[in-house]
Design a protein around this motif. Sequence first.
Motif, PDB file in Angstrom:
ATOM      1  N   UNK A  24       0.830  -1.201   0.000  1.00  0.00           N
ATOM      2  CA  UNK A  24       0.000   0.000   0.000  1.00  0.00           C
ATOM      3  C   UNK A  24       0.865   1.251   0.000  1.00  0.00           C
ATOM      4  N   UNK A  25       1.890   1.284   0.873  1.00  0.00           N
ATOM      5  CA  UNK A  25       2.765   2.449   0.939  1.00  0.00           C
ATOM      6  C   UNK A  25       3.472   2.665  -0.397  1.00  0.00           C
ATOM      7  N   UNK A  26       3.959   1.587  -1.013  1.00  0.00           N
ATOM      8  CA  UNK A  26       4.668   1.700  -2.290  1.00  0.00           C
ATOM      9  C   UNK A  26       3.764   2.260  -3.387  1.00  0.00           C
ATOM     10  N   UNK A  27       2.545   1.767  -3.470  1.00  0.00           N
ATOM     11  CA  UNK A  27       1.611   2.248  -4.496  1.00  0.00           C
ATOM     12  C   UNK A  27       1.223   3.700  -4.230  1.00  0.00           C
ATOM     13  N   UNK A  28       0.964   4.020  -2.968  1.00  0.00           N
ATOM     14  CA  UNK A  28       0.594   5.393  -2.616  1.00  0.00           C
ATOM     15  C   UNK A  28       1.750   6.353  -2.913  1.00  0.00           C
ATOM     16  N   UNK A  29       2.979   5.951  -2.549  1.00  0.00           N
ATOM     17  CA  UNK A  29       4.159   6.779  -2.830  1.00  0.00           C
ATOM     18  C   UNK A  29       4.326   7.013  -4.323  1.00  0.00           C
ATOM     19  N   UNK A  30       4.269   5.953  -5.086  1.00  0.00           N
ATOM     20  CA  UNK A  30       4.482   6.020  -6.536  1.00  0.00           C
ATOM     21  C   UNK A  30       3.464   6.952  -7.200  1.00  0.00           C
ATOM     22  N   UNK A  31       2.264   6.991  -6.669  1.00  0.00           N
ATOM     23  CA  UNK A  31       1.193   7.796  -7.260  1.00  0.00           C
ATOM     24  C   UNK A  31       0.952   9.115  -6.532  1.00  0.00           C
ATOM     25  N   UNK A  32       1.756   9.383  -5.499  1.00  0.00           N
ATOM     26  CA  UNK A  32       1.503  10.516  -4.601  1.00  0.00           C
ATOM     27  C   UNK A  32      -0.001  10.638  -4.329  1.00  0.00           C
ATOM     28  N   UNK A  33      -0.557   9.517  -3.910  1.00  0.00           N
ATOM     29  CA  UNK A  33      -2.007   9.380  -3.759  1.00  0.00           C
ATOM     30  C   UNK A  33      -2.511   9.887  -2.409  1.00  0.00           C
ATOM     31  N   UNK A  34      -3.769  10.253  -2.442  1.00  0.00           N
ATOM     32  CA  UNK A  34      -4.517  10.542  -1.225  1.00  0.00           C
ATOM     33  C   UNK A  34      -4.964   9.179  -0.708  1.00  0.00           C
ATOM     34  N   UNK A  35      -4.569   8.839   0.530  1.00  0.00           N
ATOM     35  CA  UNK A  35      -4.843   7.505   1.070  1.00  0.00           C
ATOM     36  C   UNK A  35      -5.900   7.553   2.158  1.00  0.00           C
ATOM     37  N   UNK A  36      -6.908   6.715   1.986  1.00  0.00           N
ATOM     38  CA  UNK A  36      -7.979   6.564   2.971  1.00  0.00           C
ATOM     39  C   UNK A  36      -7.979   5.130   3.473  1.00  0.00           C
ATOM     40  N   UNK A  37      -8.334   4.946   4.736  1.00  0.00           N
ATOM     41  CA  UNK A  37      -8.480   3.619   5.321  1.00  0.00           C
ATOM     42  C   UNK A  37      -9.943   3.400   5.664  1.00  0.00           C
ATOM     43  N   UNK A  38     -10.386   2.160   5.477  1.00  0.00           N
ATOM     44  CA  UNK A  38     -11.759   1.826   5.871  1.00  0.00           C
ATOM     45  C   UNK A  38     -11.769   0.494   6.610  1.00  0.00           C
ATOM     46  N   UNK A  39     -12.579   0.459   7.648  1.00  0.00           N
ATOM     47  CA  UNK A  39     -12.874  -0.790   8.352  1.00  0.00           C
ATOM     48  C   UNK A  39     -14.390  -0.833   8.541  1.00  0.00           C
ATOM     49  N   UNK A  40     -14.975  -1.949   8.158  1.00  0.00           N
ATOM     50  CA  UNK A  40     -16.426  -2.093   8.273  1.00  0.00           C
ATOM     51  C   UNK A  40     -16.742  -3.047   9.421  1.00  0.00           C
ATOM     52  N   UNK A  41     -17.608  -2.585  10.294  1.00  0.00           N
ATOM     53  CA  UNK A  41     -18.080  -3.412  11.401  1.00  0.00           C
ATOM     54  C   UNK A  41     -19.489  -3.874  11.047  1.00  0.00           C
ATOM     55  N   UNK A  42     -19.656  -5.170  10.981  1.00  0.00           N
ATOM     56  CA  UNK A  42     -20.999  -5.681  10.719  1.00  0.00           C
ATOM     57  C   UNK A  42     -21.768  -5.614  12.039  1.00  0.00           C
ATOM     58  N   UNK A  43     -22.901  -4.913  12.057  1.00  0.00           N
ATOM     59  CA  UNK A  43     -23.662  -4.769  13.301  1.00  0.00           C
ATOM     60  C   UNK A  43     -24.020  -6.117  13.923  1.00  0.00           C
ATOM     61  N   UNK A  44     -23.990  -6.144  15.234  1.00  0.00           N
ATOM     62  CA  UNK A  44     -24.306  -7.377  15.953  1.00  0.00           C
ATOM     63  C   UNK A  44     -25.689  -7.896  15.589  1.00  0.00           C
ATOM     64  N   UNK A  45     -26.596  -7.000  15.280  1.00  0.00           N
ATOM     65  CA  UNK A  45     -27.951  -7.426  14.935  1.00  0.00           C
ATOM     66  C   UNK A  45     -27.959  -8.298  13.674  1.00  0.00           C
TER      67      UNK A  45
END
Length: 145
Positions: A24-45
Motif C-alpha cells: 500500500x505504501x509503495x503504491x501510494x508513494x508512486x502515485x503521490x495518492x490521497x490515502x484513505x483507510x476503511x474498516x467495516x463493522x458488521x452490526x451485531x444485529x
Amino acid sequence: MSMYGKILLAIDLSEESDQLIEKTRAIADRNTAELHLIHVIEPLSFAYGGDVPMDLTTIQDQLDEHARSKLEQYAAKLEYPIAGMHIVSGHTETEIHRIAEELDISLIIVGSHGRHGLALLLGSTANSVLHGATCDVLAVRVKES
C-alpha cells in the motif's frame, strides 16, 4: 499524472492486515495518492437476524472504539499521510463500495485469503468488492498467521 490519485485501503484489522502495509505504501508513494483507510463493522444485529431481545448499543460502541484504536495503530505503521479513516457499520462490500464512490476512489486495496472448499464456493470479501466496484481493485494475497 498519477494513475491512482485516491486509494482506499480496506482492512479487517486482523494480524494478516500488516501484510498490506508495504504494498500500500509503495503504491501510494508512486502515485503521490490521497490515502484513505476503511474498516467495516458488521452490526451485531446482523448475526442475530435483527431480532435481538436486548440493547446491544454499549457492546456496539465498544466494538467501534476498539476498531478506531486499532485503525489508528495501523495508520501509524503505514508511515504515510492518511487523508481519512472511515469506520462504518453495515455489510462489508456494500460499505466499501459506498465510501469508494463518495470519495471518488480510483483504487481499492483489499487483503485476500486463499480460500478452499466451502469458503471458496461461498465467495470472499475480496471477490465481492471486486465484482461491485466501479474502480480498480487490488487483492493482495495474505498468508494466514
